[in-house]
Every structure is written in structure tokens, then in C-alpha cells.
Design a protein around this motif. Structure first.
Motif, PDB file in Angstrom:
ATOM      1  N   ALA A 104      15.012  64.107  73.408  1.00  0.00           N
ATOM      2  CA  ALA A 104      15.028  62.806  74.057  1.00  0.00           C
ATOM      3  C   ALA A 104      13.624  62.235  74.220  1.00  0.00           C
ATOM      4  CB  ALA A 104      15.702  62.921  75.432  1.00  0.00           C
ATOM      5  N   ALA A 105      12.620  63.139  74.265  1.00  0.00           N
ATOM      6  CA  ALA A 105      11.259  62.682  74.506  1.00  0.00           C
ATOM      7  C   ALA A 105      10.708  61.905  73.329  1.00  0.00           C
ATOM      8  CB  ALA A 105      10.355  63.874  74.809  1.00  0.00           C
ATOM      9  N   ALA A 106      11.175  62.179  72.132  1.00  0.00           N
ATOM     10  CA  ALA A 106      10.678  61.465  70.950  1.00  0.00           C
ATOM     11  C   ALA A 106      11.294  60.076  70.924  1.00  0.00           C
ATOM     12  CB  ALA A 106      11.044  62.232  69.691  1.00  0.00           C
ATOM     13  N   VAL A 107      10.410  59.042  70.906  1.00  0.00           N
ATOM     14  CA  VAL A 107      10.886  57.659  70.877  1.00  0.00           C
ATOM     15  C   VAL A 107      10.979  57.237  69.423  1.00  0.00           C
ATOM     16  CG1 VAL A 107      10.456  55.303  71.634  1.00  0.00           C
ATOM     17  CG2 VAL A 107       9.784  57.224  73.090  1.00  0.00           C
ATOM     18  N   ASP A 108      12.200  57.142  68.899  1.00  0.00           N
ATOM     19  CA  ASP A 108      12.382  56.823  67.491  1.00  0.00           C
ATOM     20  C   ASP A 108      13.110  55.513  67.265  1.00  0.00           C
ATOM     21  OD1 ASP A 108      14.806  57.574  68.426  1.00  0.00           O
ATOM     22  OD2 ASP A 108      15.159  59.178  66.963  1.00  0.00           O
ATOM     23  N   LYS A 109      13.231  54.692  68.323  1.00  0.00           N
ATOM     24  CA  LYS A 109      13.864  53.384  68.212  1.00  0.00           C
ATOM     25  C   LYS A 109      13.289  52.476  69.304  1.00  0.00           C
ATOM     26  CE  LYS A 109      17.771  54.716  71.146  1.00  0.00           C
ATOM     27  NZ  LYS A 109      19.242  54.848  71.235  1.00  0.00           N
ATOM     28  N   PRO A 110      13.480  51.174  69.182  1.00  0.00           N
ATOM     29  CA  PRO A 110      12.979  50.285  70.238  1.00  0.00           C
ATOM     30  C   PRO A 110      13.485  50.724  71.609  1.00  0.00           C
ATOM     31  CG  PRO A 110      13.693  49.003  68.348  1.00  0.00           C
ATOM     32  CD  PRO A 110      14.111  50.418  68.076  1.00  0.00           C
ATOM     33  N   THR A 111      12.571  50.792  72.563  1.00  0.00           N
ATOM     34  CA  THR A 111      12.888  51.362  73.878  1.00  0.00           C
ATOM     35  C   THR A 111      12.284  50.514  74.991  1.00  0.00           C
ATOM     36  OG1 THR A 111      12.898  53.582  72.915  1.00  0.00           O
ATOM     37  CG2 THR A 111      12.668  53.442  75.305  1.00  0.00           C
ATOM     38  N   GLU A 112      12.981  50.443  76.113  1.00  0.00           N
ATOM     39  CA  GLU A 112      12.467  49.729  77.279  1.00  0.00           C
ATOM     40  C   GLU A 112      11.549  50.656  78.079  1.00  0.00           C
ATOM     41  OE1 GLU A 112      15.340  47.776  79.690  1.00  0.00           O
ATOM     42  OE2 GLU A 112      16.480  46.979  77.995  1.00  0.00           O
ATOM     43  N   PRO A 113      10.328  50.248  78.348  1.00  0.00           N
ATOM     44  CA  PRO A 113       9.410  51.086  79.122  1.00  0.00           C
ATOM     45  C   PRO A 113       9.855  51.282  80.569  1.00  0.00           C
ATOM     46  CG  PRO A 113       8.226  49.384  77.911  1.00  0.00           C
ATOM     47  CD  PRO A 113       9.683  49.036  77.840  1.00  0.00           C
ATOM     48  N   GLY A 114      10.600  50.315  81.126  1.00  0.00           N
ATOM     49  CA  GLY A 114      11.010  50.400  82.535  1.00  0.00           C
ATOM     50  C   GLY A 114       9.871  49.973  83.445  1.00  0.00           C
ATOM     51  N   GLU A 115       8.755  50.690  83.376  1.00  0.00           N
ATOM     52  CA  GLU A 115       7.569  50.358  84.168  1.00  0.00           C
ATOM     53  C   GLU A 115       6.326  50.720  83.363  1.00  0.00           C
ATOM     54  OE1 GLU A 115       6.139  50.988  88.745  1.00  0.00           O
ATOM     55  OE2 GLU A 115       6.672  52.802  87.611  1.00  0.00           O
ATOM     56  N   LEU A 116       5.374  49.811  83.356  1.00  0.00           N
ATOM     57  CA  LEU A 116       4.100  50.097  82.680  1.00  0.00           C
ATOM     58  C   LEU A 116       3.212  50.882  83.634  1.00  0.00           C
ATOM     59  CD1 LEU A 116       3.403  46.656  80.925  1.00  0.00           C
ATOM     60  CD2 LEU A 116       4.546  48.688  80.002  1.00  0.00           C
ATOM     61  N   THR A 117       2.783  52.050  83.185  1.00  0.00           N
ATOM     62  CA  THR A 117       1.952  52.928  84.015  1.00  0.00           C
ATOM     63  C   THR A 117       0.677  53.295  83.245  1.00  0.00           C
ATOM     64  OG1 THR A 117       3.002  54.930  83.165  1.00  0.00           O
ATOM     65  CG2 THR A 117       4.011  53.888  85.109  1.00  0.00           C
ATOM     66  N   LEU A 118      -0.151  54.109  83.883  1.00  0.00           N
ATOM     67  CA  LEU A 118      -1.381  54.615  83.248  1.00  0.00           C
ATOM     68  C   LEU A 118      -1.337  56.132  83.222  1.00  0.00           C
ATOM     69  CD1 LEU A 118      -4.082  52.326  84.932  1.00  0.00           C
ATOM     70  CD2 LEU A 118      -3.054  52.071  82.661  1.00  0.00           C
ATOM     71  N   ILE A 119      -1.694  56.713  82.085  1.00  0.00           N
ATOM     72  CA  ILE A 119      -1.828  58.168  81.976  1.00  0.00           C
ATOM     73  C   ILE A 119      -3.264  58.493  81.559  1.00  0.00           C
ATOM     74  CG2 ILE A 119       0.600  58.534  81.407  1.00  0.00           C
ATOM     75  CD1 ILE A 119      -0.228  58.795  78.462  1.00  0.00           C
ATOM     76  N   THR A 120      -3.679  59.707  81.842  1.00  0.00           N
ATOM     77  CA  THR A 120      -5.038  60.132  81.511  1.00  0.00           C
ATOM     78  C   THR A 120      -5.016  60.967  80.235  1.00  0.00           C
ATOM     79  OG1 THR A 120      -5.672  60.157  83.841  1.00  0.00           O
ATOM     80  CG2 THR A 120      -7.084  61.363  82.310  1.00  0.00           C
ATOM     81  N   THR A 121      -5.820  60.572  79.256  1.00  0.00           N
ATOM     82  CA  THR A 121      -5.918  61.286  77.975  1.00  0.00           C
ATOM     83  C   THR A 121      -7.389  61.588  77.685  1.00  0.00           C
ATOM     84  OG1 THR A 121      -6.164  59.275  76.648  1.00  0.00           O
ATOM     85  CG2 THR A 121      -3.918  59.974  77.159  1.00  0.00           C
ATOM     86  N   ASP A 122      -7.625  62.197  76.549  1.00  0.00           N
ATOM     87  CA  ASP A 122      -9.008  62.457  76.130  1.00  0.00           C
ATOM     88  C   ASP A 122      -9.792  61.166  75.931  1.00  0.00           C
ATOM     89  OD1 ASP A 122      -8.456  65.124  76.173  1.00  0.00           O
ATOM     90  OD2 ASP A 122      -8.081  65.298  74.016  1.00  0.00           O
ATOM     91  N   ALA A 123      -9.086  60.085  75.604  1.00  0.00           N
ATOM     92  CA  ALA A 123      -9.748  58.804  75.404  1.00  0.00           C
ATOM     93  C   ALA A 123      -9.986  58.069  76.716  1.00  0.00           C
ATOM     94  CB  ALA A 123      -8.902  57.930  74.476  1.00  0.00           C
ATOM     95  N   GLY A 124      -9.363  58.531  77.786  1.00  0.00           N
ATOM     96  CA  GLY A 124      -9.471  57.872  79.086  1.00  0.00           C
ATOM     97  C   GLY A 124      -8.095  57.439  79.569  1.00  0.00           C
ATOM     98  N   LYS A 125      -8.053  56.556  80.553  1.00  0.00           N
ATOM     99  CA  LYS A 125      -6.779  56.062  81.075  1.00  0.00           C
ATOM    100  C   LYS A 125      -6.207  55.033  80.102  1.00  0.00           C
ATOM    101  CE  LYS A 125      -7.423  56.847  86.014  1.00  0.00           C
ATOM    102  NZ  LYS A 125      -6.292  57.807  86.075  1.00  0.00           N
ATOM    103  N   VAL A 126      -4.940  55.233  79.728  1.00  0.00           N
ATOM    104  CA  VAL A 126      -4.292  54.343  78.755  1.00  0.00           C
ATOM    105  C   VAL A 126      -2.920  53.939  79.263  1.00  0.00           C
ATOM    106  CG1 VAL A 126      -5.532  55.376  76.821  1.00  0.00           C
ATOM    107  CG2 VAL A 126      -3.285  56.274  77.461  1.00  0.00           C
TER     108      VAL A 126
END
Length: 283
Positions: A26-48
Motif C-alpha cells: 500500500a505504501a507504493a504510490v502507483d496511481k494518482p493519489t490524494e495527499p490529504g494534508e501537505l506536511t514536511l518530512i526531514t531527508t538528507d536534502a533537508g525538509k521537503v
């Protein structure tokens, strides 16, 4: 023996595995999907930017303002983020929707600060893998494209290796020794050229035979002239001190002078002997 305990444990383990596999699919997004809420996550590139489940969101570099141009195979690998999401704290960009519905969807695509948003089908929550794919970038909180940290040279790749002093010293010593040897080899040749005595200029003679190159020499020696009998007489032509006719002329001159000196000495001895006989040996 009661076997209920082991059976319950096996069923529990199987249930956990099934739930894990289902969650992974279920975690793999393979079709158009509704985000529900735009959030920020922390990655090696920074907050995205991401959706409410932590799936990273992307922008397409080639898209024009508020317009998506990703279709066919592009839309398969990069499904659109669709619908009307809310914004979590820290998400400050402006959101809107495309005029037309997204590819493979009945809903418009989400726009964030003029950029249509996409998922990458091979991503997992909090694990962006599409950031280094050509043409797409993670989205910064202000809606701009995040820089590709994978293309930034590391300290190891930009380090310039300085030459080792231990290796440089022998090379310098060899170069110095070679230069010294070259200078030493050239010095004797220059010294020999400097000390070389120039050849004396040729002196012209007054002998017709010598001028003709026949090697014949006039039998004149100073004021004496050698006769066929070996005697010397005065009034002869003078021979120049240096004759250009070569070593044979000098050798002949030396022999002539030697013969003359020997004759003179012999004459003196004969005269003295006669004088002793005449005086009875008193002188």
C-alpha cells in the motif's frame, strides 16, 4: 501435551507478516493519489514537502506555470497528487488546482506555488528515491526545487593530492644532479676552446719552387750558400725565417746546418793539430 500455545504463536507471526506485506504494497504510490494534508518530512536534502503518510512530493522541471505536461509513461512513473489537501504547520506555500483533471484521474492535480505536484511510484514513506531522477526535484517548504545533494562533490572527490615531500626531494635532487653534470660536461669544452692557441698565419716565401707547390727549397741559408761539394759560401740569397713549404724544408735546413757545423769543427781540430806539431806540442 498441550499444543495450543505454539499454534497461537505461529498464527500471530503469520498475521504480522501479512500486515507488513500489505502495508508495504500500500505504501507504493502507483496511481494518482490524494495527499490529504501537505506536511514536511526531514531527508538528507533537508525538509521537503510530503503527504500525510510521509510520501515525498515532487515538481517537474519542464512544467510551465500551473500546467502539467506529464503523460503516458511519464504519468505511469510519476502519478499526480490530486484533490484539495489541507496544509500542516510549516507549509507556507500557496495551493491551487489545475484547470483540467490529472492524467488517469477524475480530479484536478494539486498545485503548490505554481508547480503541479507528483509522486514517484518507487518511493516509500520518508524514503525519497526520485530526487536524483532526471527532470524531477523534491519540493522545498517555499515551493522551490531542492538542490540535488547527490550531485554535490564530496570532500573525498574534490581533494587534491599534494605531492609528497619525500618523493619531491629525490626528483629535485635528480634534476639538480643532471643540470650539474650537463654544465660540467660543457665547461671543459669551453675551456679548451678558450685555451686553444691560434695557428700562426702563413708566411709567403720568395722561392719560385715553393710558390709553385713543388716542395723544392732554395739552398740558401742566411748569408751562406751550400755548394755541390758541401762547402758554404757567402753572397747567397736569404731564406725567410719561416717557410710555408712544410716540415720537409725545416728538416733539410737542420741537416744542412748540422753538416756545416760538423765541417767547421773538423776544420778547427785539423788546424790545431797542425799548430801543435809545428810548435812541438807546446800549445
Amino acid at each position: 501435551m498441550d499444543r495450543t500455545g505454539p499454534r497461537i504463536a505461529a498464527l500471530a507471526t503469520a498475521t504480522v507478516l501479512l500486515l507488513t506485506l500489505a502495508t508495504g504494497r500500500a505504501a507504493a504510490v502507483d496511481k494518482p493519489t490524494e495527499p490529504g494534508e501537505l506536511t514536511l518530512i526531514t531527508t538528507d536534502a533537508g525538509k521537503v514537502l510530503a503527504d500525510k503518510k510521509g510520501n515525498p512530493l515532487y515538481l517537474r522541471d519542464a512544467d510551465k506555470r500551473d500546467v502539467s505536461d506529464c503523460a503516458a509513461s511519464c504519468a505511469t512513473s510519476w502519478p499526480a497528487a490530486i484533490g484539495y489537501p489541507t496544509k500542516a504547520q510549516g507549509v507556507t506555500g500557496e495551493t491551487s488546482q489545475t484547470v483540467l483533471n490529472a492524467v488517469n484521474s477524475d480530479h484536478p492535480q494539486v498545485i503548490y506555488n505554481a508547480h503541479p505536484l507528483y509522486y514517484y511510484r518507487n518511493d516509500r514513506p520518508n524514503q525519497p528515491k526520485g530526487h536524483r531522477m532526471p527532470g524531477f526535484s523534491l519540493v522545498a517548504p517555499d515551493g522551490t526545487a531542492m538542490p540535488d545533494t547527490g550531485s554535490t562533490p564530496t570532500a573525498a572527490s574534490t581533494k587534491t593530492t599534494a605531492p609528497s615531500p619525500a618523493k619531491s626531494a629525490p626528483a629535485s635532487a635528480k634534476a639538480s644532479a643532471k643540470a650539474t653534470a650537463t654544465a660540467t660536461a660543457k665547461a671543459p669544452a669551453q675551456t679548451a676552446d678558450a685555451n686553444k692557441i691560434p695557428a700562426p698565419p702563413a708566411v709567403a716565401t720568395n722561392s719560385a719552387a715553393a710558390t709553385a707547390g713543388t716542395g723544392a727549397v732554395s739552398p740558401s741559408v742566411g748569408v751562406l750558400q751550400i755548394t755541390p761539394s758541401g762547402a758554404a759560401k757567402g753572397g747567397a740569397d736569404h731564406l725567410t725565417a719561416a717557410d710555408s713549404s712544410g716540415p720537409s724544408v725545416m728538416a733539410g735546413l737542420a741537416l744542412t746546418l748540422g753538416a756545416t757545423a760538423a765541417a767547421a769543427v773538423g776544420t778547427i781540430l785539423v788546424v790545431r793539430r797542425h799548430q801543435r806539431r809545428a810548435t812541438g806540442g807546446r800549445r
